[in-house]
Design a protein around this motif. Structure first.
Motif: not given
Length: 147
Positions: A94, A96, A114-115, A117-118, A136-137, A139-140
């Motif tokens: 989680n 950020e 794990r990615f 994502n946030k 990492i994602n 798009t976020s």
């Protein structure tokens, strides 16, 4: 119970032996020890700022629960830091804000597959030896600082 620990302009003659597990915020520039205390398992920690620390390795592990509240990790200018390890696979889930600016000796950032994502802010400027980083994602991620 202590929830917020902010230390400024202090010198310590010994390593940090203990930190309260109930912490939600740990803000300690120039943290003096090479490692976090072994018994430090802060399940509610959401902000961890250890800029200019003496840490060589930072390991997140989960024996009594997950670090699902971790939102910000700032290790800027921690020039002795060589690796960041998430043994639980959930500490950074989680996250950020991640800032590891000018951690010149950081080589490995392991994340148990794990990615991130946030992630909204990623700063890895000046990490000249970094060779391993978790997926990492993008798009976020509205802010990415690399060099």
């Amino acid at each position: 119970m202590l929830y917020f620990l902010k230390i400024r302009n202090c010198r310590f003659s010994n390593d940090c032996q203990h930190l309260p597990n109930g912490l939600r915020v740990l803000d300690w520039p120039r943290y003096p020890s090479q490692n976090l205390p072994y018994d430090f398992l802060p399940c509610e920690l959401s902000i961890c700022r250890l800029r200019e620390s003496s840490l060589t390795t930072i390991e997140f592990h989960s024996l009594f629960g997950k670090f699902e509240h971790m939102r910000e990790l700032n290790l800027d200018y921690s020039q002795s830091l060589t690796q960041i390890v998430d043994k639980s696979g959930s500490v950074l889930l989680n996250l950020e804000i991640l800032s590891i600016r000018d951690c010149w000796n950081l080589i490995t950032f392991h994340d148990s597959e794990r990615f991130l994502n946030k992630l909204k802010i990623l700063n890895v400027i000046g990490c000249i030896k970094l060779t391993s980083f978790p997926p990492i994602n993008l798009t976020s991620l509205p802010k990415l600082e690399l060099s």
